[in-house]
Design a protein around this motif. Structure first.
Motif, PDB file in Angstrom:
ATOM      1  N   TYR A  36      56.868  -2.909  -3.315  1.00  0.00           N
ATOM      2  CA  TYR A  36      57.121  -2.192  -1.740  1.00  0.00           C
ATOM      3  C   TYR A  36      57.932  -1.107  -2.170  1.00  0.00           C
ATOM      4  O   TYR A  36      58.606  -0.907  -3.148  1.00  0.00           O
ATOM      5  CB  TYR A  36      58.156  -3.089  -1.172  1.00  0.00           C
ATOM      6  N   GLN A  38      60.550   1.788  -0.291  1.00  0.00           N
ATOM      7  CA  GLN A  38      61.694   1.891   0.773  1.00  0.00           C
ATOM      8  C   GLN A  38      62.295   3.092   0.724  1.00  0.00           C
ATOM      9  O   GLN A  38      62.813   3.707  -0.189  1.00  0.00           O
ATOM     10  CB  GLN A  38      62.659   0.776   0.688  1.00  0.00           C
ATOM     11  N   GLU A  43      62.600   0.903   6.623  1.00  0.00           N
ATOM     12  CA  GLU A  43      62.244  -0.623   6.197  1.00  0.00           C
ATOM     13  C   GLU A  43      61.225  -0.518   4.894  1.00  0.00           C
ATOM     14  O   GLU A  43      60.536   0.550   4.848  1.00  0.00           O
ATOM     15  CB  GLU A  43      61.579  -1.059   7.468  1.00  0.00           C
ATOM     16  N   PRO A  44      61.293  -1.489   4.376  1.00  0.00           N
ATOM     17  CA  PRO A  44      60.043  -1.547   3.319  1.00  0.00           C
ATOM     18  C   PRO A  44      58.833  -1.763   3.646  1.00  0.00           C
ATOM     19  O   PRO A  44      58.461  -2.328   4.660  1.00  0.00           O
ATOM     20  CB  PRO A  44      60.740  -2.975   2.654  1.00  0.00           C
ATOM     21  N   LEU A  46      54.761  -2.162   2.376  1.00  0.00           N
ATOM     22  CA  LEU A  46      54.067  -2.466   0.912  1.00  0.00           C
ATOM     23  C   LEU A  46      53.290  -1.274   0.289  1.00  0.00           C
ATOM     24  O   LEU A  46      52.555  -0.538   1.007  1.00  0.00           O
ATOM     25  CB  LEU A  46      52.984  -3.458   1.315  1.00  0.00           C
ATOM     26  N   LEU A  87      60.772  -1.459  -4.729  1.00  0.00           N
ATOM     27  CA  LEU A  87      60.967  -2.894  -4.690  1.00  0.00           C
ATOM     28  C   LEU A  87      60.131  -3.876  -5.590  1.00  0.00           C
ATOM     29  O   LEU A  87      58.915  -3.655  -4.831  1.00  0.00           O
ATOM     30  CB  LEU A  87      61.387  -3.387  -3.174  1.00  0.00           C
ATOM     31  N   LEU A 101      59.147 -13.539   0.995  1.00  0.00           N
ATOM     32  CA  LEU A 101      59.208 -12.634  -0.057  1.00  0.00           C
ATOM     33  C   LEU A 101      60.639 -12.533  -0.897  1.00  0.00           C
ATOM     34  O   LEU A 101      61.708 -12.766  -0.104  1.00  0.00           O
ATOM     35  CB  LEU A 101      59.067 -11.249   0.480  1.00  0.00           C
ATOM     36  N   PHE A 103      63.096 -10.274  -3.103  1.00  0.00           N
ATOM     37  CA  PHE A 103      63.061  -8.830  -3.688  1.00  0.00           C
ATOM     38  C   PHE A 103      63.959  -8.786  -4.808  1.00  0.00           C
ATOM     39  O   PHE A 103      65.034  -9.327  -4.951  1.00  0.00           O
ATOM     40  CB  PHE A 103      63.373  -8.074  -2.613  1.00  0.00           C
ATOM     41  N   GLY A 104      63.638  -7.989  -5.707  1.00  0.00           N
ATOM     42  CA  GLY A 104      64.451  -7.433  -6.473  1.00  0.00           C
ATOM     43  C   GLY A 104      65.485  -6.414  -5.794  1.00  0.00           C
ATOM     44  O   GLY A 104      65.348  -6.378  -4.671  1.00  0.00           O
TER      45      GLY A 104
END
Lengths: 113, 118
Positions: A36, A38, A43-44, A46, A87, A101, A103-104
């Motif tokens: 993703y 950001q 917002e994130p 895809l 991300l 999801l 996330f890192g």
């Protein structure tokens, strides 16, 4: 230990450079993988899904290595507009209904003119 | 604009006050997720709805947090007795049913509600 780990950066690269981000995930049961993007205070969104066979979308190439539990993103010919946080995301569905999801922390990319 | 919308976009409140956020998903998306993102971190899952049923809640969702999706459309997230540690961006995402038994759907995020607790 976090389930998804990324180098937070920042990665400062000149326009036109090739840059690679890496990510590792700890749960071998993870079955879906994504990158993703950001932008600052947004917002994130895809960027692309990641498959073992590798996939490419224009200047972006993503790769998954299930044996090493490692995901990569390669950006060729970097543009100023590529500056953002990238991300790494996995889904580990334990047979339930939720495709939440995971996330890192994200890797910050700054492309310099 | 037919994307996910969230209201308010920003909220400043004093510690101890209650706040409520609203999320309107994309029409006909039956799945709705809430995430929380603090500075320098990726978003963290809070809770998930399939239609009006709340099917999963994270351990991050303490007793002070409650979420609803009464008619399977919009959702609200309420935080009671806010604490400074609740300051974060609260993100809502929606998705359609997955494409087939083994498929994974794309989650579409709203712009988020940025909460600051003083």
């Amino acid at each position: 230990r976090k389930e998804v780990e990324q180098d937070p950066g920042p990665f400062n690269v000149p326009e036109g450079a090739t840059v690679a981000f890496n990510c590792t995930y700890s749960n071998s049961a993870s079955q879906s993988f994504f990158w993703y993007r950001q932008d600052c205070r947004k917002e994130p969104k895809l960027l692309m899904s990641v498959y073992s066979s590798g996939n490419e979308d224009g200047r972006f190439t993503a790769q998954l290595n299930r044996a090493s539990q490692y995901i990569s993103l390669l950006i060729r010919d970097s543009k100023l507009s590529d500056s953002a946080t990238y991300l790494c995301v996995v889904i580990t569905n334990y047979g339930g209904a939720t495709n939440k999801l995971i996330f890192g922390t994200g890797t910050l990319l700054a492309v310099q003119p | 604009d037919t994307g996910v919308s969230q209201d308010p976009r920003h909220k400043i409140t004093k510690r101890g006050q209650n706040v409520t956020f609203r999320c309107d998903p994309i029409s006909e998306h039956n799945r709705l997720y809430w995430y929380r993102q603090t500075l320098g971190q990726g978003p963290e899952f809070l809770t998930y709805f399939q239609n009006e049923a709340q099917l999963e809640k994270s351990r991050l969702l303490s007793d002070r947090f409650s979420a609803e999706r009464p008619k399977g459309s919009f959702s609200t997230l309420e935080i009671q007795r806010t604490e400074q540690g609740d300051s974060a961006m609260y993100l809502c995402a929606s998705s359609p049913p997955p494409p087939g038994l083994a498929g994974v759907e794309t989650q579409y995020f709203g712009p988020g509600t940025r909460l600051l607790v003083l």
